[in-house]
Design a protein around this motif. Structure first.
Motif, mmCIF file in Angstrom:
data_model
loop_
_atom_site.group_PDB
_atom_site.id
_atom_site.type_symbol
_atom_site.label_atom_id
_atom_site.label_comp_id
_atom_site.label_asym_id
_atom_site.label_seq_id
_atom_site.Cartn_x
_atom_site.Cartn_y
_atom_site.Cartn_z
ATOM 1 N N ASN A 56 0.844 -1.204 0.000
ATOM 2 C CA ASN A 56 0.000 0.000 0.000
ATOM 3 C C ASN A 56 0.872 1.244 0.000
ATOM 4 O O ASN A 56 1.945 1.283 0.615
ATOM 5 C CB ASN A 56 -0.909 0.034 1.229
ATOM 6 N N ARG A 57 0.395 2.258 -0.697
ATOM 7 C CA ARG A 57 1.091 3.549 -0.697
ATOM 8 C C ARG A 57 0.017 4.642 -0.569
ATOM 9 O O ARG A 57 -0.920 4.698 -1.368
ATOM 10 C CB ARG A 57 1.883 3.735 -1.984
ATOM 11 N N SER A 58 0.116 5.492 0.424
ATOM 12 C CA SER A 58 -0.893 6.530 0.689
ATOM 13 C C SER A 58 -0.257 7.909 0.648
ATOM 14 O O SER A 58 0.948 8.074 0.850
ATOM 15 C CB SER A 58 -1.551 6.302 2.058
ATOM 16 N N TYR A 59 -1.133 8.908 0.379
ATOM 17 C CA TYR A 59 -0.680 10.302 0.308
ATOM 18 C C TYR A 59 -1.735 11.189 0.951
ATOM 19 O O TYR A 59 -2.935 11.026 0.707
ATOM 20 C CB TYR A 59 -0.453 10.727 -1.147
ATOM 21 N N TRP A 60 -1.280 12.108 1.776
ATOM 22 C CA TRP A 60 -2.147 13.121 2.363
ATOM 23 C C TRP A 60 -1.564 14.492 2.050
ATOM 24 O O TRP A 60 -0.359 14.701 2.195
ATOM 25 C CB TRP A 60 -2.243 12.961 3.879
ATOM 26 N N GLY A 61 -2.437 15.416 1.595
ATOM 27 C CA GLY A 61 -1.941 16.749 1.254
ATOM 28 C C GLY A 61 -2.968 17.829 1.558
ATOM 29 O O GLY A 61 -4.179 17.603 1.458
ATOM 30 N N LEU A 62 -2.511 19.013 1.962
ATOM 31 C CA LEU A 62 -3.360 20.160 2.243
ATOM 32 C C LEU A 62 -2.741 21.382 1.582
ATOM 33 O O LEU A 62 -1.589 21.724 1.851
ATOM 34 C CB LEU A 62 -3.493 20.387 3.749
ATOM 35 N N THR A 63 -3.494 22.019 0.703
ATOM 36 C CA THR A 63 -2.976 23.150 -0.063
ATOM 37 C C THR A 63 -3.860 24.371 0.173
ATOM 38 O O THR A 63 -5.093 24.281 0.087
ATOM 39 C CB THR A 63 -2.949 22.830 -1.568
ATOM 40 N N LEU A 64 -3.235 25.498 0.479
ATOM 41 C CA LEU A 64 -3.942 26.756 0.670
ATOM 42 C C LEU A 64 -3.405 27.771 -0.321
ATOM 43 O O LEU A 64 -2.208 28.073 -0.318
ATOM 44 C CB LEU A 64 -3.748 27.274 2.100
ATOM 45 N N THR A 65 -4.282 28.283 -1.185
ATOM 46 C CA THR A 65 -3.886 29.252 -2.201
ATOM 47 C C THR A 65 -4.642 30.547 -1.954
ATOM 48 O O THR A 65 -5.875 30.588 -2.017
ATOM 49 C CB THR A 65 -4.210 28.735 -3.613
ATOM 50 N N GLN A 66 -3.905 31.603 -1.642
ATOM 51 C CA GLN A 66 -4.502 32.902 -1.365
ATOM 52 C C GLN A 66 -4.071 33.895 -2.438
ATOM 53 O O GLN A 66 -2.918 34.315 -2.475
ATOM 54 C CB GLN A 66 -4.069 33.414 0.011
ATOM 55 N N PRO A 67 -4.992 34.277 -3.355
ATOM 56 C CA PRO A 67 -4.612 35.263 -4.371
ATOM 57 C C PRO A 67 -4.520 36.652 -3.747
ATOM 58 O O PRO A 67 -5.422 37.089 -3.033
ATOM 59 C CB PRO A 67 -5.757 35.179 -5.388
ATOM 60 N N LEU A 68 -3.458 37.338 -4.016
ATOM 61 C CA LEU A 68 -3.241 38.684 -3.491
ATOM 62 C C LEU A 68 -2.751 39.581 -4.614
ATOM 63 O O LEU A 68 -1.727 39.308 -5.236
ATOM 64 C CB LEU A 68 -2.203 38.676 -2.362
ATOM 65 N N ALA A 69 -3.514 40.640 -4.878
ATOM 66 C CA ALA A 69 -3.041 41.619 -5.837
ATOM 67 C C ALA A 69 -1.888 42.403 -5.218
ATOM 68 O O ALA A 69 -1.761 42.498 -3.999
ATOM 69 C CB ALA A 69 -4.174 42.558 -6.247
ATOM 70 N N LYS A 70 -1.076 42.973 -6.055
ATOM 71 C CA LYS A 70 0.089 43.696 -5.571
ATOM 72 C C LYS A 70 -0.339 44.865 -4.696
ATOM 73 O O LYS A 70 -1.085 45.744 -5.115
ATOM 74 C CB LYS A 70 0.905 44.203 -6.760
ATOM 75 N N ASP A 71 0.095 44.847 -3.445
ATOM 76 C CA ASP A 71 -0.218 45.883 -2.459
ATOM 77 C C ASP A 71 -1.725 46.022 -2.221
ATOM 78 O O ASP A 71 -2.177 47.016 -1.683
ATOM 79 C CB ASP A 71 0.342 47.244 -2.889
ATOM 80 N N GLY A 72 -2.494 45.024 -2.625
ATOM 81 C CA GLY A 72 -3.935 45.102 -2.453
ATOM 82 C C GLY A 72 -4.425 44.317 -1.260
ATOM 83 O O GLY A 72 -5.295 44.757 -0.516
ATOM 84 N N GLY A 73 -3.889 43.137 -1.063
ATOM 85 C CA GLY A 73 -4.294 42.324 0.066
ATOM 86 C C GLY A 73 -5.690 41.747 -0.104
ATOM 87 O O GLY A 73 -6.194 41.555 -1.209
ATOM 88 N N PHE A 74 -6.315 41.477 1.023
ATOM 89 C CA PHE A 74 -7.631 40.839 1.009
ATOM 90 C C PHE A 74 -8.713 41.738 0.416
ATOM 91 O O PHE A 74 -9.709 41.253 -0.112
ATOM 92 C CB PHE A 74 -8.037 40.443 2.433
ATOM 93 N N ALA A 75 -8.537 43.054 0.511
ATOM 94 C CA ALA A 75 -9.594 43.971 0.066
ATOM 95 C C ALA A 75 -9.900 43.792 -1.415
ATOM 96 O O ALA A 75 -11.053 43.908 -1.838
ATOM 97 C CB ALA A 75 -9.193 45.412 0.354
ATOM 98 N N VAL A 76 -8.868 43.502 -2.204
ATOM 99 C CA VAL A 76 -9.082 43.349 -3.642
ATOM 100 C C VAL A 76 -9.793 42.046 -3.945
ATOM 101 O O VAL A 76 -10.735 41.999 -4.733
ATOM 102 C CB VAL A 76 -7.729 43.428 -4.389
ATOM 103 N N THR A 77 -9.357 40.982 -3.307
ATOM 104 C CA THR A 77 -9.969 39.688 -3.592
ATOM 105 C C THR A 77 -11.395 39.590 -3.065
ATOM 106 O O THR A 77 -12.194 38.803 -3.575
ATOM 107 C CB THR A 77 -9.123 38.565 -2.971
ATOM 108 N N LYS A 78 -11.733 40.397 -2.069
ATOM 109 C CA LYS A 78 -13.094 40.389 -1.521
ATOM 110 C C LYS A 78 -13.973 41.480 -2.120
ATOM 111 O O LYS A 78 -15.107 41.673 -1.689
ATOM 112 C CB LYS A 78 -13.045 40.568 -0.001
#
Length: 219
Positions: free
Chosen positions: A36-58
């Motif tokens: 048996n061979r198993s894999y566990w993975g967790l990926t977090l991708t946060q898009p951020l505009a340049k100098d914009g931060g969360f305000a742009v993506t929201k």
């Protein structure tokens, strides 16, 4: 996978692979055992505009929320306008009915006085000029009744229009049955600044314009 309020995408992944090898069965492994061979993975991708931060993506979420708030204020403004128009129409109908009743009462009293005046004039106890004056007053009161009835008809037509009844197709007998509410005078003088502030805090058209400005700012 899940989309977070900040615009980030959180993705969890797990896999399990089972395969047969050419390794000899050793040390008591059961016959046909697999590796048996198993894999566990967790990926977090946060898009951020340049100098914009969360305000742009929201931004799109904020614009949608402000559009909803504008729509709610528009609905409340429409409901308030319809309610105010209906209330004013009711008060005007009450006033028109009182005017008609007052005009009829004037005619009734004038007719009684005219009858008595004519009787006195026949007896020589009243000048004919006084009888003519009463007749003239009766004519004015009858004309006033016609005007009062016309005003009442206009109020009735306005109410028929509000409930979308075409003129001449159906005659709705509107009648104001409730007395007008008593308006109590304020014990203390009203502060004009507080009144203006209350108006600005509760007028839906003003609040709607503020939300529109906030929306433009987000964009």
């Amino acid at each position: 996978s899940k989309l977070l309020p900040t615009g980030a995408k959180l993705e969890a992944k797990t896999t399990l692979s089972r395969f047969i090898t050419n390794i000899n069965q050793l040390d008591g492994r059961p016959e046909g055992a697999k590796d048996n061979r198993s894999y566990w993975g967790l990926t977090l991708t946060q898009p951020l505009a340049k100098d914009g931060g969360f305000a742009v993506t929201k931004a799109r979420v904020q614009v949608a929320a402000l559009d909803l708030a504008v729509a709610e204020h528009t609905q409340n403004e429409t409901e308030s306008s319809v309610l105010a128009e209906a209330t004013l129409a009711y008060y005007e109908l009450v006033l028109a009915q009182h005017r008609v009743a007052a005009a009829r009462e004037k005619i009734k009293i004038s007719q009684r006085l005219l009858t008595e005046a004519r009787a006195l004039a026949r007896q020589g106890r009243l000048a004919q000029a006084d009888v003519w004056e009463l007749e003239s007053a009766l004519s004015r009161f009858q004309a006033g009744l016609s005007e009062a009835l016309q005003g009442e008809r206009e109020r009735l037509n306005r109410l028929n229009t509000m409930v979308m009844i075409a003129a001449g197709t159906y005659e709705q007998a509107w009648r104001a049955s409730d007395a007008l509410p008593m308006v109590a005078l304020p014990v203390q003088p009203v502060n004009s600044e507080d009144a203006v502030r209350l108006a600005l805090d509760t007028r839906h058209d003003f609040l709607m314009q503020k939300k529109i400005l906030d929306r433009e700012g987000v964009q």
